[in-house]
Scaffold this motif. Structure first.
Motif, short mmCIF file in Angstrom:
data_model
loop_
_atom_site.label_atom_id
_atom_site.label_comp_id
_atom_site.label_asym_id
_atom_site.label_seq_id
_atom_site.Cartn_x
_atom_site.Cartn_y
_atom_site.Cartn_z
N ILE A 33 0.90 -1.16 0.00
CA ILE A 33 0.00 0.00 0.00
C ILE A 33 0.93 1.21 0.00
O ILE A 33 1.85 1.30 0.80
CB ILE A 33 -0.99 -0.02 1.19
CG1 ILE A 33 -0.28 -0.30 2.51
CG2 ILE A 33 -2.09 -1.03 0.93
CD1 ILE A 33 -1.18 -0.08 3.72
N TYR A 35 2.58 4.96 0.10
CA TYR A 35 2.50 6.18 0.91
C TYR A 35 1.81 7.27 0.10
O TYR A 35 2.05 7.38 -1.12
CB TYR A 35 3.90 6.68 1.27
CG TYR A 35 4.60 5.86 2.31
CD1 TYR A 35 3.97 5.51 3.50
CD2 TYR A 35 5.93 5.47 2.12
CE1 TYR A 35 4.65 4.77 4.47
CE2 TYR A 35 6.61 4.74 3.09
CZ TYR A 35 5.96 4.39 4.25
OH TYR A 35 6.61 3.67 5.20
N HIS A 41 4.30 7.12 -9.29
CA HIS A 41 5.31 7.18 -10.35
C HIS A 41 5.47 5.79 -10.96
O HIS A 41 4.76 4.85 -10.59
CB HIS A 41 6.63 7.77 -9.85
CG HIS A 41 7.28 7.02 -8.72
ND1 HIS A 41 7.60 5.68 -8.80
CD2 HIS A 41 7.67 7.41 -7.48
CE1 HIS A 41 8.17 5.30 -7.68
NE2 HIS A 41 8.20 6.32 -6.85
N HIS A 44 5.67 2.66 -8.62
CA HIS A 44 4.38 2.19 -8.10
C HIS A 44 3.60 1.51 -9.23
O HIS A 44 2.94 0.49 -9.02
CB HIS A 44 3.53 3.36 -7.59
CG HIS A 44 4.25 4.24 -6.60
ND1 HIS A 44 4.35 5.59 -6.75
CD2 HIS A 44 4.89 3.94 -5.44
CE1 HIS A 44 5.02 6.10 -5.74
NE2 HIS A 44 5.37 5.12 -4.93
N THR A 47 4.80 -2.30 -9.93
CA THR A 47 4.30 -3.36 -9.04
C THR A 47 2.81 -3.57 -9.27
O THR A 47 2.33 -4.71 -9.30
CB THR A 47 4.54 -3.00 -7.56
OG1 THR A 47 5.81 -2.39 -7.44
CG2 THR A 47 4.48 -4.23 -6.68
N LEU A 253 1.16 -3.15 7.56
CA LEU A 253 1.26 -4.55 7.11
C LEU A 253 -0.06 -5.30 7.28
O LEU A 253 -0.40 -6.17 6.47
CB LEU A 253 2.39 -5.27 7.86
CG LEU A 253 3.80 -4.83 7.42
CD1 LEU A 253 4.83 -5.19 8.49
CD2 LEU A 253 4.17 -5.48 6.09
N ASN A 255 -2.86 -4.44 6.63
CA ASN A 255 -3.84 -4.19 5.55
C ASN A 255 -4.12 -5.44 4.72
O ASN A 255 -5.24 -5.66 4.25
CB ASN A 255 -3.36 -3.06 4.63
CG ASN A 255 -2.53 -3.58 3.45
OD1 ASN A 255 -3.05 -3.95 2.41
ND2 ASN A 255 -1.22 -3.66 3.65
N ILE A 277 6.46 -6.92 -3.76
CA ILE A 277 7.05 -5.67 -3.28
C ILE A 277 8.37 -5.44 -4.03
O ILE A 277 8.86 -6.34 -4.72
CB ILE A 277 7.39 -5.72 -1.76
CG1 ILE A 277 8.39 -6.83 -1.47
CG2 ILE A 277 6.13 -5.91 -0.94
CD1 ILE A 277 9.06 -6.74 -0.11
N ALA A 278 8.97 -4.26 -3.84
CA ALA A 278 10.33 -4.06 -4.35
C ALA A 278 11.32 -4.24 -3.20
O ALA A 278 10.93 -4.34 -2.03
CB ALA A 278 10.48 -2.68 -4.98
N ILE A 281 11.55 -2.63 0.71
CA ILE A 281 10.80 -2.93 1.93
C ILE A 281 10.84 -4.43 2.27
O ILE A 281 9.88 -5.00 2.76
CB ILE A 281 9.35 -2.39 1.86
CG1 ILE A 281 8.69 -2.73 0.52
CG2 ILE A 281 9.33 -0.88 2.05
CD1 ILE A 281 7.24 -2.22 0.40
N HIS A 307 10.90 -7.64 -6.27
CA HIS A 307 11.53 -7.19 -7.52
C HIS A 307 12.51 -6.06 -7.27
O HIS A 307 12.57 -5.49 -6.17
CB HIS A 307 10.49 -6.81 -8.57
CG HIS A 307 9.61 -5.65 -8.20
ND1 HIS A 307 10.04 -4.35 -8.24
CD2 HIS A 307 8.31 -5.60 -7.79
CE1 HIS A 307 9.04 -3.55 -7.89
NE2 HIS A 307 7.99 -4.28 -7.59
N TYR A 309 14.57 -2.39 -8.74
CA TYR A 309 14.15 -1.01 -8.95
C TYR A 309 14.25 -0.60 -10.41
O TYR A 309 15.15 -1.03 -11.12
CB TYR A 309 15.10 -0.10 -8.13
CG TYR A 309 14.44 0.45 -6.90
CD1 TYR A 309 13.53 -0.32 -6.18
CD2 TYR A 309 14.73 1.74 -6.47
CE1 TYR A 309 12.92 0.20 -5.06
CE2 TYR A 309 14.12 2.25 -5.34
CZ TYR A 309 13.22 1.49 -4.65
OH TYR A 309 12.62 2.00 -3.55
N TRP A 310 13.34 0.24 -10.81
CA TRP A 310 13.50 0.92 -12.09
C TRP A 310 14.43 2.10 -11.85
O TRP A 310 14.19 2.92 -10.95
CB TRP A 310 12.16 1.44 -12.61
CG TRP A 310 11.37 0.35 -13.25
CD1 TRP A 310 10.38 -0.38 -12.68
CD2 TRP A 310 11.54 -0.15 -14.58
NE1 TRP A 310 9.92 -1.31 -13.57
CE2 TRP A 310 10.60 -1.19 -14.74
CE3 TRP A 310 12.38 0.18 -15.65
CZ2 TRP A 310 10.48 -1.91 -15.93
CZ3 TRP A 310 12.26 -0.53 -16.83
CH2 TRP A 310 11.33 -1.56 -16.97
N MET A 317 15.16 7.04 -8.81
CA MET A 317 14.33 8.21 -9.08
C MET A 317 14.20 9.04 -7.80
O MET A 317 14.05 8.47 -6.73
CB MET A 317 12.93 7.76 -9.47
CG MET A 317 12.75 7.53 -10.93
SD MET A 317 11.06 7.11 -11.27
CE MET A 317 10.91 5.53 -10.52
#
Ligand code: MSP
Length: 655
Positions: A33, A35, A41, A44, A47, A253, A255, A277-278, A281, A307, A309-310, A317
């Protein structure tokens, strides 16, 4: 451009028959979830698109599937952002959560549930879980001092820091002492180690499992799970002490579980949960979360899928670097499906990937326009030319036809395996390899030659039919990634109603002879790479810096009038100034102007210029100036006085 409606339509019916009679599975997948202190971007979007693709794929397999996403809305960081925006936290989070939802709708994301941590249904479950863990004696009250990172919303250890900054937020932490409630996490360390040893793929790919195992080799300490409400009012009060609110991770968590409980479907889906997730976290999800679940007596998740990062120009970024990529910009430019395809095809799950616009364009041109689009165009073109746009029945298959058939009917199995192994890029590549093979098949069977010989008419029928079948199978397998275009492809082939599940992608001969095709626009127009590169080479113009807005009334305070220059001479005491004598109807004024480097005095005499006539007079180097001449200046210092387009008497007002 695709619309949300196109996607709503595209949802295939779940069928228990899919996958060759495989028993219907259950699949529950989650995104983090996000922030709400920043707009969505491309990270987000990745994923979320990935989970959308994976859940669409499971639906295609006939699984009972559930997809959860949402927003993480409590904590100091959010309260600070709200403050900066001049809003109350609730107003602020409502706005950003709506922005996330709108973005996902525009990107055709078919989530089943969107959970917000500020919703009562979530808070209720958080309180219940907390109470249970508290009653079990796993939460205690104590004091803690340490390095706290507001960006990551947690205490960080010295060891974790990279150049003195938090590895997660890249912000420097601050030293804090606080009396908080703590969760006895350390106590569960041996248990978690064993659990991970026994379930080698619980956290995957392996590199992230190893990361968590490494953390578990040393004491992990107890986890601070609350903040004094006085300091952080924006959170969920603890059920046994409302002077404290939950710490953001304990709230967030849960959620994944609370969303199900609020619908009464936790028994149906929770045992099948897959988190995506990436790498940022991994610690909360790999360490805190399993221990929280254990302490609360809730079953563990199936897998934590992590996964990379882009990166943009090899860098993370960030707002400060100004390299944040907005998904909707790309969607607008390249189309939704092409963007989705790029995201899935160009990231090797688990590793970082490089984002570039040329990358998207090249991917569209090669895979989507050249391979897939070309196969469709050729097939439709030949059907139109040789068979009046109607799909013929196949006759006896020759080895070359059998081979292509074998390639395509094996795809569902292969693609399923790749999906299950998180090899999404390879899954797509496998389909595209088959599509390329089909293009090669067309060249090798040369239907244009067959068409010349009436005796080979049956053979031509078979070849054309084989191409249509190949495209039908591809359309099913690609549907999770390019849902609207897969539908469009089927529409053009005239097979909108043909069976649509994974099982039917493993069968051949499902397009009835006599099906009428409906050719349309190319599925994926080619991107002009040269034009794109040129556009990117031209630097984006700097945005103009504007002054504070004024009203027409404010503007009306400035008196502008046409004047005629009667006399112009150098200022006696300044190199850059001219002294002008200007006529303004019945009046004459003296004006000192800084235009000497740009105009010869004689050039100005007789010219009609514009004067700010009610500017308070000033004395410049001993000469009194009664107004200001308007002039424009560019960045290079070129200057031009403002004149009139046609002749009007001096003294006329300029408005
Ligand atoms: N709110 C927490 C998560 C709580 S989950 C119980 C959070 N939010 S976040 O907004 O920072 O989102 C982090 C996630 O966004 C990553 O795990 C990943 O899913 C996605 N990404 C953010 N940046 C990314 C990239 N540059 N590349 C790929 N994904 C990225 O952490």
């Amino acid at each position: 451009m695709e619309t949300a409606e196109t996607y709503a339509e595209a949802r295939p019916e779940a069928s228990a028959e899919a996958d060759g009679g495989r028993e219907r599975g259950v699949y529950y997948a989650t995104t983090p979830i996000f922030y709400v202190n920043a707009a969505p971007h491309i990270g987000h979007a990745y994923t979320t698109t990935l989970v959308d693709v994976v859940t669409r794929f499971h639906r295609l397999r006939g699984d009972d599937t559930y997809f959860l996403t949402g927003t993480d809305e409590h904590g100091e960081k959010v309260a600070q952002a709200a403050d900066r925006a001049g809003k109350t936290p609730q107003q602020y989070v409502d706005g950003v959560a709506a922005q996330f939802r709108a973005t996902w709708d525009r990107l055709g994301i078919q989530y089943d549930e969107f959970i917000r941590t500020t919703e009562e249904r979530h808070q209720k479950v958080v309180r219940e879980v907390l109470q249970k863990v508290y009653d079990n004696g796993d939460i205690f009250y104590g004091e803690y001092s340490g390095l706290y990172c507001v960006g990551a919303e947690r205490f960080v250890t010295e060891k974790e820091l990279v150049d003195g900054r938090c590895p997660e937020s890249d912000e420097p932490p601050e030293y804090r002492t606080e009396a908080n409630y703590f969760f006895r996490m350390e106590k569960y360390r041996p248990w978690l180690r064993e659990t991970l040893e026994e379930n080698p793929d619980m956290i995957r790919p392996e590199r992230y499992r190893n990361e968590v195992l490494a953390m578990l080799r040393e004491p992990i300490g107890d986890l601070s799970i609350s903040r004094p409400r006085k300091r952080v009012p924006w959170g969920i009060p603890l059920p046994w002490d409302d002077e404290h609110v939950t710490y953001v991770w304990f709230d967030a968590l849960i959620n994944y579980f609370s969303a199900l409980v609020s619908k009464g479907i936790e028994e149906r889906y929770w045992p099948h949960v897959e988190h995506f997730i990436a790498k940022d976290i991994v610690k909360p999800h790999g360490l805190f979360w399993p221990i929280m679940l254990k302490a609360a007596g809730i079953e563990l998740y199936q897998h934590l899928n992590v996964h990379g990062y882009w990166l943009v120009n090899e860098r993370k970024m960030s707002k400060s670097l100004g390299n944040v990529i907005r998904p909707l910009d790309l969607q607008k430019k390249y189309g939704n499906d092409a963007f989705r395809y790029f995201l899935l095809r160009d990231m090797n799950f688990g590793l970082d990937a490089s984002f570039s616009e040329t990358g998207i364009a090249e991917r569209i041109n090669s895979d989507l326009a050249n391979d897939l689009g070309n196969l469709l165009n050729r097939t439709l073109g030949m059907l139109a030319r040789y068979r009046d746009g109607v799909v013929p029945a196949a006759h006896d298959l020759e080895p070359i036809d059998e081979e292509l058939k074998g390639t395509f009917t094996a795809l569902p199995g292969l693609v399923t395996r790749r999906f299950d192994d998180l090899q999404f890029d390879r899954a797509l590549e496998t389909v595209m390899e088959a599509v390329r093979k089909a293009n090669k098949y067309v060249s090798e069977t040369a239907p244009w030659e067959l068409a010349k010989d009436p005796a080979r008419s049956d053979r031509l029928d078979t070849v054309l039919n084989t191409c249509v079948e190949a495209l039908r199978c591809a359309s099913i397998l690609l549907e999770p990634v390019i849902p609207a275009k897969a539908r469009e492809l089927r529409k053009q082939l005239g097979i909108k109603r043909a069976p649509f599940d994974l099982g039917s992608a493993a069968q051949w001969g499902l397009v009835p002879a006599g099906t009428r095709t409906a050719p349309g626009d190319p599925l994926f127009p080619r991107i002009d790479l040269e034009a794109l590169e040129q556009a990117m080479a031209e630097p984006e113009p700097e945005p103009l810096e504007h002054k504070a807005e004024i009203t027409i009334h404010d503007f009306g305070q400035v008196e502008l009038r046409v004047v005629t220059v009667e006399k112009a001479e150098p200022h006696p005491n300044a190199d850059k100034l001219l002294v002008l004598s200007v006529r303004m109807g019945p009046e004459t004024r003296t004006v000192v102007s800084g235009i000497r480097e740009h105009y010869q005095p004689d050039d100005l005499v007789g010219k009609k210029l514009i004067l700010v006539a009610n500017l308070k007079p000033v004395t410049l180097r001993g000469v009194r100036s009664e107004g200001m001449i308007l002039a424009a200046e560019d960045e290079g210092g070129n200057l031009s006085v403002a004149t009139l387009e046609s002749d009007l008497p001096d003294g006329s007002e300029v408005r």
